[in-house]
Design a protein around this motif. Structure first.
Motif, PDB file in Angstrom:
ATOM      1  N   ASP A 119      68.248  -5.524  -9.218  1.00 18.23           N
ATOM      2  CA  ASP A 119      69.373  -4.991  -9.990  1.00 18.23           C
ATOM      3  C   ASP A 119      70.431  -4.319  -9.123  1.00 18.23           C
ATOM      4  O   ASP A 119      71.410  -3.781  -9.633  1.00 18.23           O
ATOM      5  CB  ASP A 119      68.877  -4.021 -11.060  1.00 18.23           C
ATOM      6  N   GLY A 120      70.230  -4.324  -7.803  1.00 12.00           N
ATOM      7  CA  GLY A 120      71.239  -3.803  -6.890  1.00 12.00           C
ATOM      8  C   GLY A 120      70.991  -2.409  -6.362  1.00 12.00           C
ATOM      9  O   GLY A 120      71.647  -1.989  -5.403  1.00 12.00           O
ATOM     10  N   ARG A 121      70.074  -1.671  -6.958  1.00 14.08           N
ATOM     11  CA  ARG A 121      69.843  -0.306  -6.474  1.00 14.08           C
ATOM     12  C   ARG A 121      69.023  -0.318  -5.185  1.00 14.08           C
ATOM     13  O   ARG A 121      68.255  -1.235  -4.917  1.00 14.08           O
ATOM     14  CB  ARG A 121      69.145   0.531  -7.540  1.00 14.08           C
ATOM     15  N   GLU A 122      69.209   0.729  -4.420  1.00 11.17           N
ATOM     16  CA  GLU A 122      68.541   0.856  -3.123  1.00 11.17           C
ATOM     17  C   GLU A 122      67.157   1.467  -3.301  1.00 11.17           C
ATOM     18  O   GLU A 122      66.974   2.398  -4.079  1.00 11.17           O
ATOM     19  CB  GLU A 122      69.401   1.719  -2.201  1.00 11.17           C
ATOM     20  N   ILE A 123      66.188   0.918  -2.563  1.00  6.66           N
ATOM     21  CA  ILE A 123      64.809   1.389  -2.640  1.00  6.66           C
ATOM     22  C   ILE A 123      64.368   1.797  -1.240  1.00  6.66           C
ATOM     23  O   ILE A 123      64.568   1.054  -0.270  1.00  6.66           O
ATOM     24  CB  ILE A 123      63.857   0.300  -3.181  1.00  6.66           C
ATOM     25  N   LEU A 127      57.954  -3.700  -8.149  1.00  5.17           N
ATOM     26  CA  LEU A 127      58.680  -2.866  -7.194  1.00  5.17           C
ATOM     27  C   LEU A 127      60.090  -3.387  -6.940  1.00  5.17           C
ATOM     28  O   LEU A 127      61.053  -2.608  -6.918  1.00  5.17           O
ATOM     29  CB  LEU A 127      57.908  -2.784  -5.875  1.00  5.17           C
ATOM     30  N   TYR A 128      60.224  -4.715  -6.766  1.00 11.57           N
ATOM     31  CA  TYR A 128      61.511  -5.271  -6.346  1.00 11.57           C
ATOM     32  C   TYR A 128      62.262  -5.998  -7.460  1.00 11.57           C
ATOM     33  O   TYR A 128      63.444  -6.277  -7.308  1.00 11.57           O
ATOM     34  CB  TYR A 128      61.294  -6.233  -5.177  1.00 11.57           C
ATOM     35  N   GLU A 160      59.307   3.237   7.901  1.00  8.81           N
ATOM     36  CA  GLU A 160      60.112   3.319   6.682  1.00  8.81           C
ATOM     37  C   GLU A 160      61.161   2.212   6.687  1.00  8.81           C
ATOM     38  O   GLU A 160      61.785   1.937   7.715  1.00  8.81           O
ATOM     39  CB  GLU A 160      60.792   4.687   6.574  1.00  8.81           C
ATOM     40  N   LEU A 161      61.339   1.589   5.518  1.00  9.99           N
ATOM     41  CA  LEU A 161      62.319   0.524   5.348  1.00  9.99           C
ATOM     42  C   LEU A 161      63.199   0.833   4.139  1.00  9.99           C
ATOM     43  O   LEU A 161      62.766   1.514   3.213  1.00  9.99           O
ATOM     44  CB  LEU A 161      61.626  -0.829   5.144  1.00  9.99           C
ATOM     45  N   THR A 162      64.402   0.303   4.176  1.00 13.88           N
ATOM     46  CA  THR A 162      65.302   0.386   3.033  1.00 13.88           C
ATOM     47  C   THR A 162      65.549  -1.027   2.528  1.00 13.88           C
ATOM     48  O   THR A 162      65.921  -1.910   3.304  1.00 13.88           O
ATOM     49  CB  THR A 162      66.638   1.041   3.425  1.00 13.88           C
ATOM     50  N   ARG A 163      65.315  -1.248   1.227  1.00 14.40           N
ATOM     51  CA  ARG A 163      65.471  -2.569   0.642  1.00 14.40           C
ATOM     52  C   ARG A 163      66.332  -2.478  -0.613  1.00 14.40           C
ATOM     53  O   ARG A 163      66.602  -1.397  -1.116  1.00 14.40           O
ATOM     54  CB  ARG A 163      64.107  -3.187   0.329  1.00 14.40           C
ATOM     55  N   ARG A 164      66.721  -3.651  -1.132  1.00 16.38           N
ATOM     56  CA  ARG A 164      67.597  -3.720  -2.287  1.00 16.38           C
ATOM     57  C   ARG A 164      66.842  -4.356  -3.450  1.00 16.38           C
ATOM     58  O   ARG A 164      66.286  -5.436  -3.335  1.00 16.38           O
ATOM     59  CB  ARG A 164      68.832  -4.552  -1.962  1.00 16.38           C
ATOM     60  N   HIS A 165      66.786  -3.634  -4.579  1.00 18.61           N
ATOM     61  CA  HIS A 165      66.157  -4.170  -5.792  1.00 18.61           C
ATOM     62  C   HIS A 165      67.012  -5.298  -6.364  1.00 18.61           C
ATOM     63  O   HIS A 165      68.193  -5.428  -6.051  1.00 18.61           O
ATOM     64  CB  HIS A 165      66.002  -3.046  -6.819  1.00 18.61           C
TER      65      HIS A 165
END
Length: 680
Positions: free
Chosen positions: A305-309, A257-258, A298-303
Motif C-alpha cells: 500500500d506504499g507505507r514504509e516498514i 507483513l508486506y 535492520e532493513l527498510t522496505r515498502r508495503h
C-alpha cells in the motif's frame, strides 16, 4: 540462526547410486551365469537367449513403478522449493520409459493379451507423466495454487494404483512363462545350476525391492517433514530466496507483513519488489552469508500500500550435500512501531532540550535525597558551576547561605512526603550580592507505577516585582493614613462648624462620616483588593448596636465585594439604619431588622440584598423623599450598576431592596452561595 531441519534428498544421492550399482552388478552376475551355462552346453544357446530375454523383461516391468515414483518425488520437491535440480529424476524417468517398454515388448512368445496389457500400462504411465508435466508448467507460469490443487486431486493415486495392478499382472504372466521356459530347457542344466540361477534371480529381485522401498520411505518421511516445516515456517514472517534475490517461498506471515500474495511474490526479486534499503548491498550480504552462514540487521522496505516498514531481519544460508549454497532463509520481525516510538522520543527529547536551554526561569529535577538530576542553563548560571560539578549534588553543596539551602531542601522534602504540588516564594543569596526572590512551583516526580521518586520544579525570579509591590504597599499605607486623617479632619471641621446649629443635623453628618470611615477601614485591612460582605454589614451596623445585637438578624452566602461596591453598600446600610432609628423598627424596644442577601441564578446572576423591618410603628410613605432615600435609590443604584428601592407602605416597617449584577460587585465569579453567615 534459523535453519532447515533436514536436507532434501538429491537426485544423485548416495542411496540412489548404491541402488544402481547393486542392480548393475546383479544383472552382470546374472548375465555372467547365463554365459557360463551357455558355455557349458553350446547346444542350449537358443534356450539361454530366451532365458535372458525373460529376465530383461521382468526387470523392465519391475522398474516401471519406481521410475514413476522417482518422477513424482522430483516434481513434489520442485513444487515445494522451486529448485530446478529436482526435475532431473522426472526427466530421467521420461527417458527411461521408452527403453523399459521396448524391453517389455521384446519378451519371448508375446501373447495378444500381454501386448494389450503393455499398451495399457504405457497409456496410464504417459497420462501420469502428463499430469506431472502440467503441474510443473502451472508452477512455472505462476499458477502455484492451481498446481497444488491438481496435485492434491485423487486422480494421481487412482492412476498409480491401476498401474501397480497392471504391472503386477504382467509380472505374474512373465514369471509363468519363465517357469515354462525353464521347464523346457531343464535338461540343459543340472539341478544345482537351476537352484543357483533361481537363487540369484530371487536375491536380485529382493535386493532391488528392498532398496527401492527403503529409499522411497526415506523420501516420503523427508517429504512429510518438509511439508510440516513449510506449513509452520509459512506462518512466520519468513521467506526463502535464491542467492540472486529471487523469491522461492512466500508464506502467509510474509503476506500479512508486506501485503503481497504468494502469486504476486514468487519468482520476483525481493529487493525490487519490496524496495529494500539496508546498511549494505545484497552482494555484501551474500558474501557474509557464504562466509559466516548468517547475517542480521535492520532493513527498510515498502508495503504494497506504499507505507514504509522497518524490520529486523535474520538470514541463514542452507547448503546442499556437497556444501554448495542453495537457498537463503529469511526471518523478519516488524519493528515499525518501535522505530516510530524512538523517533517520537528523539523529537520529544529534542523539544525538552530546547525548552531547557531557552527557558528564562529555573527548571530542575531532584531525587529523593535532594540531589540534582536535571538542570537547565539558567539554573547552572545561578549556581555559577558547570553541569559536571552540579549533577548528583544537593543545595547544601553549592549554595553560599546554608540556612537558605536547608530551607529549600525542607520545602522539597515536604512536597515529596505529601506528594502534592505547591507554589511559594524562596530567597537565594550569594556572597556579595543582594538576595534574589523566586516564585517556585514544585511537584512530586513519579515513576511508571506512580511512586514518588523525586520532584520537578520551576522557579521564576520575582525580585523586581517584589520591590515594586513593597513600594506600592508603602504608598497605599501612606494614602490610607492620609485618607483617615482627612476624614477625621472633615469630621472635626463639621463638628466645629455645626456646634451652634441643630444638634440632630450635626449628629447625622458625623454618623455618615463615621460609616464612610468604617467602610474605609475594612478596605484598608484588605489592601483595597476587596472586602467580605459580612465585614461590610457588620461595620455599618456597629455604631447602632447599643440596643443589643439581637435586634439585627443577618444571613447570606459568603461573598467578597469589590471596593466600590463595599463603600456604596456601607453608606446605603447606614442610611437605612439611621431611618429605622428615627422612624422605623429600631425606634421601639421590640423592633427588629432582618438583613439577607442571596445570589439569584440566571443568564446574568444577580446579588439581591433585602432590608426588612418588623415590630416597629406603622410606617407611612413620606410626602417628600429625604437625603437618605435619594442616596439609596439613586447614588447607590448607580454605583452598583443595578437598582434599589425603599417601600414605606408596610404596616410593620419599611422594606429596602438592592439588586446588582453579580459580576459587577463581586471580586471573582468563583464565589458561590454555599456558606451562610450565622444570625446575630
Amino acid at each position: 540462526m534459523v535453519a532447515v531441519p533436514f536436507t532434501l534428498p538429491s537426485p544423485t544421492s548416495r542411496a540412489a547410486r548404491l541402488l544402481v550399482t547393486l542392480v548393475t552388478w546383479l544383472a552382470l552376475a546374472l548375465l555372467a551365469l547365463g554365459g557360463l551355462l551357455a558355455a557349458s552346453d553350446l547346444g542350449s544357446f537358443d534356450s539361454n537367449t530366451t532365458l535372458s530375454d525373460h529376465t530383461t523383461a521382468q526387470l523392465a516391468a519391475e522398474r516401471v513403478l519406481p521410475h514413476l515414483k522417482d518422477a513424482e518425488a522430483g516434481q513434489r520437491h520442485y513444487l515445494l522449493t522451486g529448485d530446478t535440480s529436482y526435475l532431473k529424476p522426472y526427466e530421467a524417468a521420461r527417458r527411461q520409459f521408452d527403453q523399459d517398454f521396448a524391453n517389455l515388448r521384446a519378451a519371448p512368445s508375446p501373447s495378444p493379451s500381454r501386448i494389450a496389457q503393455i499398451a495399457r500400462i504405457r497409456r496410464l504411465a504417459d497420462a501420469r507423466l502428463s499430469e506431472l508435466t502440467r503441474t510443473i508448467e502451472l508452477y512455472q507460469s505462476g499458477e502455484r495454487d492451481g498446481a497444488r490443487q491438481l496435485e492434491l486431486a485423487n486422480r494421481a493415486k487412482r492412476t498409480m494404483d491401476t498401474i501397480g495392478a497392471e504391472v503386477a499382472d504382467l509380472q505374474a504372466d512373465l514369471r509363468n512363462q519363465f517357469v515354462q521356459a525353464h521347464g523346457s530347457i531343464h535338461s540343459a542344466y543340472t539341478l544345482g545350476e537351476a537352484i543357483l540361477l533361481v537363487a540369484l534371480a530371487a536375491a536380485s529381485f529382493a535386493a532391488t525391492v528392498w532398496a527401492k522401498r527403503r529409499i522411497q520411505r526415506d523420501i516420503d518421511a523427508k517429504l512429510y517433514r518438509l511439508e510440516r516445516f513449510t506449513q509452520a515456517f509459512g506462518q512466520t514472517q519468513g521467506t526463502l530466496r535464491s542467492l540472486d534475490g529471487r523469491i522461492v517461498f512466500w508464506g502467509i506471515g510474509a503476506e500479512r507483513l508486506y501485503g503481497y500474495s504468494e502469486k504476486e511474490a514468487l519468482g520476483k526479486n525481493a529487493l525490487d519488489l519490496l524496495q529494500t534499503r539496508g546498511p549494505v548491498s545484497l552482494e555484501e550480504i551474500n558474501a557474509i552469508l557464504v562466509r559466516d552462514g548468517e547475517w542480521q540487521g535492520e532493513l527498510t522496505r515498502r508495503h504494497k500500500d506504499g507505507r514504509e516498514i522497518h524490520i529486523i531481519s535474520k538470514w541463514s544460508l542452507n547448503r546442499g550435500e556437497a556444501g554448495e549454497p542453495e537457498v537463503a532463509i529469511e526471518v523478519s520481525s516488524d519493528i515499525t512501531s518501535i522505530k516510530l516510538a524512538e523517533r517520537e522520543l528523539h523529537q520529544t527529547n529534542a523539544l525538552l532540550r530546547a525548552i531547557l536551554e531557552t527557558a528564562p526561569g529555573l527548571i530542575y529535577a531532584k531525587d529523593l535525597q535532594g540531589r540534582i538530576m536535571l538542570a537547565n542553563v539558567s539554573t547552572l548560571d545561578l549556581i555559577g558551576r558547570p553541569w559536571s560539578e552540579v549533577e548528583g549534588r544537593t543545595d547544601l553543596e553549592f549554595l553560599d547561605n546554608k540556612a537558605q539551602a536547608q530551607l529549600v531542601m525542607a520545602n522539597d522534602r515536604r512536597i515529596m512526603d505529601q506528594a502534592k504540588t505547591e507554589e511559594f516564594e524562596e530567597i537565594i543569596s550569594h556572597e556579595g550580592r543582594h538576595p534574589r526572590v523566586w516564585s517556585s512551583t514544585k511537584a512530586p516526580l513519579r515513576d511508571a507505577d506512580g511512586k514518588v521518586i523525586g520532584l520537578v520544579g520551576v522557579s521564576v525570579e520575582i525580585t523586581e516585582r517584589k520591590r515594586i509591590e513593597d513600594r506600592l504597599q508603602l504608598m497605599v499605607n501612606e494614602l490610607n493614613h492620609r485618607v483617615k486623617n482627612t476624614l477625621a479632619t472633615v469630621q472635626a471641621i463639621a463638628s466645629q462648624t455645626l456646634r451652634g446649629g441643630d444638634p440632630i443635623v450635626r449628629q447625622t453628618l458625623e454618623r455618615r462620616l463615621m460609616a464612610l470611615a468604617a467602610a474605609h477601614d475594612v478596605l484598608t485591612r484588605e489592601n483595597w483588593e476587596g472586602a467580605d460582605i459580612d465585614d461590610v454589614v457588620t461595620g455599618a451596623l456597629a455604631p447602632f448596636g447599643d440596643g443589643g445585637d439581637y435586634r439585627f438578624t443577618v444571613s447570606g452566602p459568603s461573598l467578597r465585594l469589590l471596593p466600590r461596591a463595599a463603600l456604596a453598600l456601607a453608606m446605603g446600610l447606614h442610611e437605612l439604619t439611621t431611618n429605622a432609628l428615627k422612624y422605623g423598627a429600631l425606634s421601639t424596644l421590640a423592633g427588629q431588622v432582618a438583613i439577607n442577601w442571596q445570589v439569584v441564578e440566571g443568564a446574568k446572576p444577580l446579588l439581591r440584598l433585602t432590608w426588612t423591618e418588623s415590630g416597629g410603628p406603622p410606617v407611612m410613605a413620606p410626602s417628600k423623599r429625604g437625603f437618605g432615600v435619594r442616596l439609596i435609590e439613586r447614588s447607590l443604584a448607580q454605583d452598583l450598576g443595578g437598582k434599589a428601592s425603599v417601600i414605606f407602605d408596610q404596616p410593620a416597617g419599611i422594606v429596602g431592596t438592592i439588586e446588582a449584577p453579580l459580576a459587577d460587585v463581586v471580586v471573582s465569579a468563583e464565589v458561590t452561595p454555599l456558606l451562610q453567615v450565622g444570625a446575630r
